[in-house]
Design a protein around this motif. Structure first.
Motif, PDB file in Angstrom:
ATOM      1  N   PHE A  26       1.030  -1.393  -0.041  1.00 30.24           N
ATOM      2  CA  PHE A  26       0.116  -0.007  -0.024  1.00 30.24           C
ATOM      3  C   PHE A  26       0.697   1.397  -0.038  1.00 30.24           C
ATOM      4  CE2 PHE A  26      -3.366  -2.656   2.322  1.00 30.24           C
ATOM      5  CZ  PHE A  26      -4.234  -2.746   1.379  1.00 30.24           C
ATOM      6  N   TYR A  58      -6.280  -0.268  -5.181  1.00 24.32           N
ATOM      7  CA  TYR A  58      -5.700  -1.651  -4.624  1.00 24.32           C
ATOM      8  C   TYR A  58      -6.935  -2.454  -5.093  1.00 24.32           C
ATOM      9  CZ  TYR A  58      -3.894  -5.603  -2.511  1.00 24.32           C
ATOM     10  OH  TYR A  58      -3.556  -6.782  -2.048  1.00 24.32           O
ATOM     11  N   LYS A  62      -5.766  -5.870  -6.708  1.00 20.22           N
ATOM     12  CA  LYS A  62      -5.627  -6.919  -5.911  1.00 20.22           C
ATOM     13  C   LYS A  62      -6.236  -8.380  -6.896  1.00 20.22           C
ATOM     14  CE  LYS A  62      -7.622  -9.157  -1.860  1.00 20.22           C
ATOM     15  NZ  LYS A  62      -8.051  -8.921  -0.329  1.00 20.22           N
ATOM     16  N   THR A  73      -3.709 -13.603  -1.803  1.00 15.97           N
ATOM     17  CA  THR A  73      -4.002 -12.174  -2.007  1.00 15.97           C
ATOM     18  C   THR A  73      -3.704 -11.333  -0.839  1.00 15.97           C
ATOM     19  OG1 THR A  73      -6.327 -12.369  -1.217  1.00 15.97           O
ATOM     20  CG2 THR A  73      -5.691 -13.023  -3.653  1.00 15.97           C
ATOM     21  N   ILE A  75      -0.720  -8.450   0.734  1.00 15.63           N
ATOM     22  CA  ILE A  75       0.540  -7.761   0.586  1.00 15.63           C
ATOM     23  C   ILE A  75       1.220  -7.515   1.756  1.00 15.63           C
ATOM     24  CG2 ILE A  75       0.215  -6.723  -1.691  1.00 15.63           C
ATOM     25  CD1 ILE A  75      -1.008  -4.218  -0.244  1.00 15.63           C
ATOM     26  N   PRO A  76       2.581  -7.308   2.012  1.00 13.71           N
ATOM     27  CA  PRO A  76       3.496  -7.267   1.066  1.00 13.71           C
ATOM     28  C   PRO A  76       3.638  -8.616  -0.021  1.00 13.71           C
ATOM     29  CG  PRO A  76       4.524  -7.287   2.869  1.00 13.71           C
ATOM     30  CD  PRO A  76       3.024  -7.473   3.420  1.00 13.71           C
TER      31      PRO A  76
HETATM   32  N1  LIG Z   1       0.400 -12.914   7.596  1.00 12.63           N
HETATM   33  C1  LIG Z   1       0.472 -12.077   6.133  1.00 12.63           C
HETATM   34  C2  LIG Z   1      -0.705 -11.010   6.491  1.00 12.63           C
HETATM   35  C3  LIG Z   1      -0.775  -9.959   5.190  1.00 12.63           C
HETATM   36  C4  LIG Z   1      -1.788  -8.749   5.498  1.00 12.63           C
HETATM   37  O1  LIG Z   1      -2.982  -9.067   5.861  1.00 12.63           O
HETATM   38  N2  LIG Z   1      -1.477  -7.767   4.531  1.00 12.63           N
HETATM   39  C5  LIG Z   1      -2.891  -6.801   4.500  1.00 12.63           C
HETATM   40  C6  LIG Z   1      -1.904  -5.394   4.634  1.00 12.63           C
HETATM   41  S1  LIG Z   1      -0.914  -5.114   5.954  1.00 12.63           S
HETATM   42  C7  LIG Z   1      -3.432  -6.861   3.335  1.00 12.63           C
HETATM   43  O2  LIG Z   1      -3.171  -7.532   2.272  1.00 12.63           O
HETATM   44  N3  LIG Z   1      -4.546  -6.258   3.116  1.00 12.63           N
HETATM   45  C8  LIG Z   1      -5.431  -6.203   2.265  1.00 12.63           C
HETATM   46  C9  LIG Z   1      -6.263  -7.197   1.834  1.00 12.63           C
HETATM   47  O3  LIG Z   1      -6.175  -8.440   2.729  1.00 12.63           O
HETATM   48  O4  LIG Z   1      -7.014  -7.248   0.995  1.00 12.63           O
HETATM   49  C10 LIG Z   1       1.819 -11.224   6.266  1.00 12.63           C
HETATM   50  O5  LIG Z   1       2.564 -10.893   7.234  1.00 12.63           O
HETATM   51  O6  LIG Z   1       2.223 -10.842   5.202  1.00 12.63           O
END
Ligand SMILES: N[C@@H](CCC(=O)N[C@@H](CS)C(=O)NCC(=O)O)C(=O)O
Length: 230
Positions: A26, A58, A62, A73, A75-76
């Protein structure tokens, strides 16, 4: 279109990790799980490409780009030399091992860095649930008084009492580990270290850790640069 910025110049560190990583994350200031990884790269002076998606654009990417790169799906996501890396904590541990200097010098230190990282991972999950919530005005203050205080107290107690942490300033003593970036970033994202660290006035050991991270030459340079977005 997401913007991609090349940060820093290629170094020996890039050779150690096998190229110039491109991070998809993001456009969320210098915050979140993505910034934990940036801190490691900045500290190790590793060149990286920073691909930032606005919150508005996003969802579209996505569905397309991110789904292709990461079945979960989220990030990162990192692309490096044809390889795709997902899961932020696995990613940062991977780079720490490749660099051979951020994952603890002894088995005891490796365990302790991993343990503190896992506590912070639990904390971050609850922080996100409370902060990015439709009822944020209700859920975030409740989190601040409840879970956030619980994690602060637990981490302060751990760092004050564990044999490796006691001497400080870092989690495992005098050598920084990847877990210090993980811990620093949650304290930052919860807005506890802004305003001269007022949010940590009851947590002197955590404040010592924050000061040590912010005092590192390459982290100071990052924070003084345009790459740092607050
Ligand atoms: N366990 C994963 C969690 C990843 C996560 O939840 N990322 C969030 C952003 S910090 C994300 O992708 N959010 C957007 C979504 O789920 O659509 C990691 O540590 O990479």
């Amino acid at each position: 279109m997401p913007a991609t910025e090349r940060c820093l110049s290629p170094s020996e560190g890039n050779k150690a990790i096998g190229g110039i990583p491109n991070m998809h994350y993001f456009d969320f200031k210098s915050r979140g799980r993505g910034n934990v990884i940036r801190l490691l790269w900045e500290d190790a002076q590793i060149a990286y490409d920073d691909t930032r998606y606005t919150f508005e654009e996003y969802p579209k990417y996505k569905e397309s780009t991110i789904t292709k790169l990461n079945p979960a799906t989220t990030i990162p996501v990192i692309e490096i030399d044809g390889q795709i890396l997902t899961q932020s904590y696995a990613i940062i541990r991977h780079f720490a091992r490749q660099l051979g200097k951020y994952d603890g010098q002894t088995e005891e230190a490796k365990y302790w860095a991993d343990a503190i990282c896992d506590i912070v991972a639990d904390w971050r999950t609850l922080f996100i649930q409370a902060f990015f919530n439709e009822r944020q005005a209700e859920t975030y203050p409740k989190h601040q008084q409840g879970d956030r205080n619980r994690f602060l107290t637990a981490l302060e107690t751990h760092l004050k009492s564990h044999d490796l942490s006691r001497s400080g300033p870092y989690i495992t003593g005098k050598d920084i580990t990847y877990a210090d970036f993980v811990l620093y970033q949650i304290l930052h994202d919860e807005d506890l270290i802004q305003d001269g660290g007022n949010g940590l006035q009851d947590y002197s050991r955590l404040k010592q850790q924050v000061d040590a991270v912010e005092g590192r030459e390459n982290i100071k340079a990052f924070m003084a640069s345009k790459r740092y977005r607050g």
